[in-house]
Design a protein around this motif. Structure first.
Motif, mmCIF file in Angstrom:
data_model
loop_
_atom_site.group_PDB
_atom_site.id
_atom_site.type_symbol
_atom_site.label_atom_id
_atom_site.label_comp_id
_atom_site.label_asym_id
_atom_site.label_seq_id
_atom_site.Cartn_x
_atom_site.Cartn_y
_atom_site.Cartn_z
ATOM 1 N N SER A 147 -6.357 16.024 49.309
ATOM 2 C CA SER A 147 -7.044 16.872 50.285
ATOM 3 C C SER A 147 -6.345 18.223 50.390
ATOM 4 O O SER A 147 -5.120 18.286 50.411
ATOM 5 C CB SER A 147 -7.019 16.194 51.660
ATOM 6 O OG SER A 147 -7.390 17.103 52.675
ATOM 7 N N ILE A 148 -7.125 19.309 50.456
ATOM 8 C CA ILE A 148 -6.509 20.632 50.616
ATOM 9 C C ILE A 148 -6.286 20.980 52.081
ATOM 10 O O ILE A 148 -5.653 21.990 52.381
ATOM 11 C CB ILE A 148 -7.320 21.755 49.918
ATOM 12 C CG1 ILE A 148 -8.715 21.913 50.524
ATOM 13 C CG2 ILE A 148 -7.380 21.524 48.418
ATOM 14 C CD1 ILE A 148 -9.380 23.234 50.127
ATOM 15 N N GLY A 149 -6.768 20.180 53.018
ATOM 16 C CA GLY A 149 -6.534 20.499 54.422
ATOM 17 C C GLY A 149 -7.409 19.675 55.335
ATOM 18 O O GLY A 149 -8.355 19.021 54.894
ATOM 19 N N ASP A 150 -7.102 19.744 56.631
ATOM 20 C CA ASP A 150 -7.784 18.894 57.609
ATOM 21 C C ASP A 150 -9.049 19.546 58.147
ATOM 22 O O ASP A 150 -9.112 19.975 59.296
ATOM 23 C CB ASP A 150 -6.821 18.538 58.751
ATOM 24 C CG ASP A 150 -5.678 17.666 58.268
ATOM 25 O OD1 ASP A 150 -5.832 17.013 57.216
ATOM 26 O OD2 ASP A 150 -4.630 17.644 58.936
ATOM 27 N N TYR A 151 -10.046 19.666 57.278
ATOM 28 C CA TYR A 151 -11.369 20.155 57.631
ATOM 29 C C TYR A 151 -12.298 19.540 56.597
ATOM 30 O O TYR A 151 -11.853 19.114 55.541
ATOM 31 C CB TYR A 151 -11.449 21.692 57.587
ATOM 32 C CG TYR A 151 -10.596 22.280 56.495
ATOM 33 C CD1 TYR A 151 -9.335 22.770 56.783
ATOM 34 C CD2 TYR A 151 -11.029 22.272 55.166
ATOM 35 C CE1 TYR A 151 -8.519 23.266 55.768
ATOM 36 C CE2 TYR A 151 -10.230 22.767 54.166
ATOM 37 C CZ TYR A 151 -8.971 23.268 54.469
ATOM 38 O OH TYR A 151 -8.163 23.737 53.478
ATOM 39 N N VAL A 152 -13.590 19.480 56.916
ATOM 40 C CA VAL A 152 -14.527 18.812 56.009
ATOM 41 C C VAL A 152 -15.419 19.847 55.330
ATOM 42 O O VAL A 152 -16.116 20.608 55.992
ATOM 43 C CB VAL A 152 -15.374 17.759 56.764
ATOM 44 C CG1 VAL A 152 -16.346 17.078 55.801
ATOM 45 C CG2 VAL A 152 -14.466 16.716 57.414
ATOM 46 N N LEU A 153 -15.358 19.876 54.008
ATOM 47 C CA LEU A 153 -16.206 20.760 53.197
ATOM 48 C C LEU A 153 -17.465 19.995 52.801
ATOM 49 O O LEU A 153 -17.556 18.785 53.001
ATOM 50 C CB LEU A 153 -15.439 21.200 51.947
ATOM 51 C CG LEU A 153 -14.108 21.925 52.212
ATOM 52 C CD1 LEU A 153 -13.298 22.043 50.924
ATOM 53 C CD2 LEU A 153 -14.346 23.288 52.825
ATOM 54 N N ALA A 154 -18.431 20.691 52.215
ATOM 55 C CA ALA A 154 -19.684 20.054 51.814
ATOM 56 C C ALA A 154 -19.522 19.248 50.530
ATOM 57 O O ALA A 154 -20.379 18.437 50.186
ATOM 58 C CB ALA A 154 -20.763 21.108 51.648
#
Ligand code: JBE
Length: 242
Positions: A145-152
């Protein structure tokens, strides 16, 4: 270094033909191959997803097309031809992966072959990572994961990981020493953010460049940069100071 990317949106990866990474691709330092997952389906609608077992929202990517795509990329080499040095590593960008960091980028920059699987919807059937993790002709699976947010989907995360790794491949950056100053780079400034930088003119809109940078005293300049890195880190990322 060879990089394969499997996606249902090949155009999403077009930025990799530009700028620093694009030049490395043109120079054949990086052998970049982008594949359309739908080319590995067999039904007339090129279906890549289905409803989740156990219920729940959204769709899950079916394992069949992924298996065909990844087997096609890996090729059909006998065990005798496999010297172990050129096995692909499967990278699956997902918000539920381990964190991708500068250390991961350094590891990737030393890999001969990375294959990125870009998932959409609610992700890829878990048997795909399970299968390739156990394949002796593959060099393991990294769910990251590149970070704590959700991409499409995994495409943007793939752009991030490829760019972070590619600029560390010898010969990709013009000035090899500049990576030593990067934020998060190992060395003297390890775990510190880079401080502010300045260029000409010496005064802009009443704002002067810090005098020490014009002094020519290399020792004082290096000390000032270390101090500024600590100030910036304490302000923006106190979690990095131990
Ligand atoms: O970080 N990631 O690798 C992701 C992949 C797909 C969706 N969201 C993410 N954060």
């Amino acid at each position: 270094m060879r990089i394969d990317i499997v996606t249902i949106f090949p155009e999403y990866l077009a930025p990799l033909r530009l700028s620093l990474v694009g030049r490395a691709v043109d120079a054949r330092t990086i052998d970049l191959r982008v594949h359309d997952l739908r080319a590995f389906t067999h039904d007339r609608h090129h279906t890549v997803d289905d409803t989740p077992y156990g219920g729940g929202p959204g769709m899950v990517m079916s394992p069949a097309a992924w298996g065909e795509a990844l087997d096609h990329i890996c090729g059909r080499r006998g065990v005798e031809a496999d010297d172990g040095a050129h096995r692909p590593t499967l990278v699956v960008p997902t918000p539920s992966g381990r964190r991708f960091t500068q250390a991961t980028a350094q590891e990737f920059s030393r890999e001969p072959w990375l294959v990125f699987a870009c998932g959409r919807y609610e992700g890829i059937d878990a048997r795909v990572t399970q299968h390739y993790a156990g394949r002796p002709d593959w060099n393991g699976v990294r769910e990251l994961s590149i970070g704590d947010y959700v991409l499409a989907g995994g495409e943007v995360a793939t752009l991030v990981m490829v760019e972070a790794a590619a600029r560390l491949v010898p010969g990709v950056l013009g000035n090899e020493t500049s990576v030593l100053d990067d934020s998060f780079a190992a060395g003297e400034m390890e775990n510190l953010l880079e401080g502010p930088v300045f260029t000409k003119p010496p005064v802009w809109r009443d704002l002067a460049v810090p005098e020490v940078l014009l002094s020519g005293h290399h020792g004082r300049i290096a000390q000032w940069r270390r101090d500024q890195a600590r100030v910036r880190t304490a302000d923006h990322r106190p979690d990095l100071l131990h």
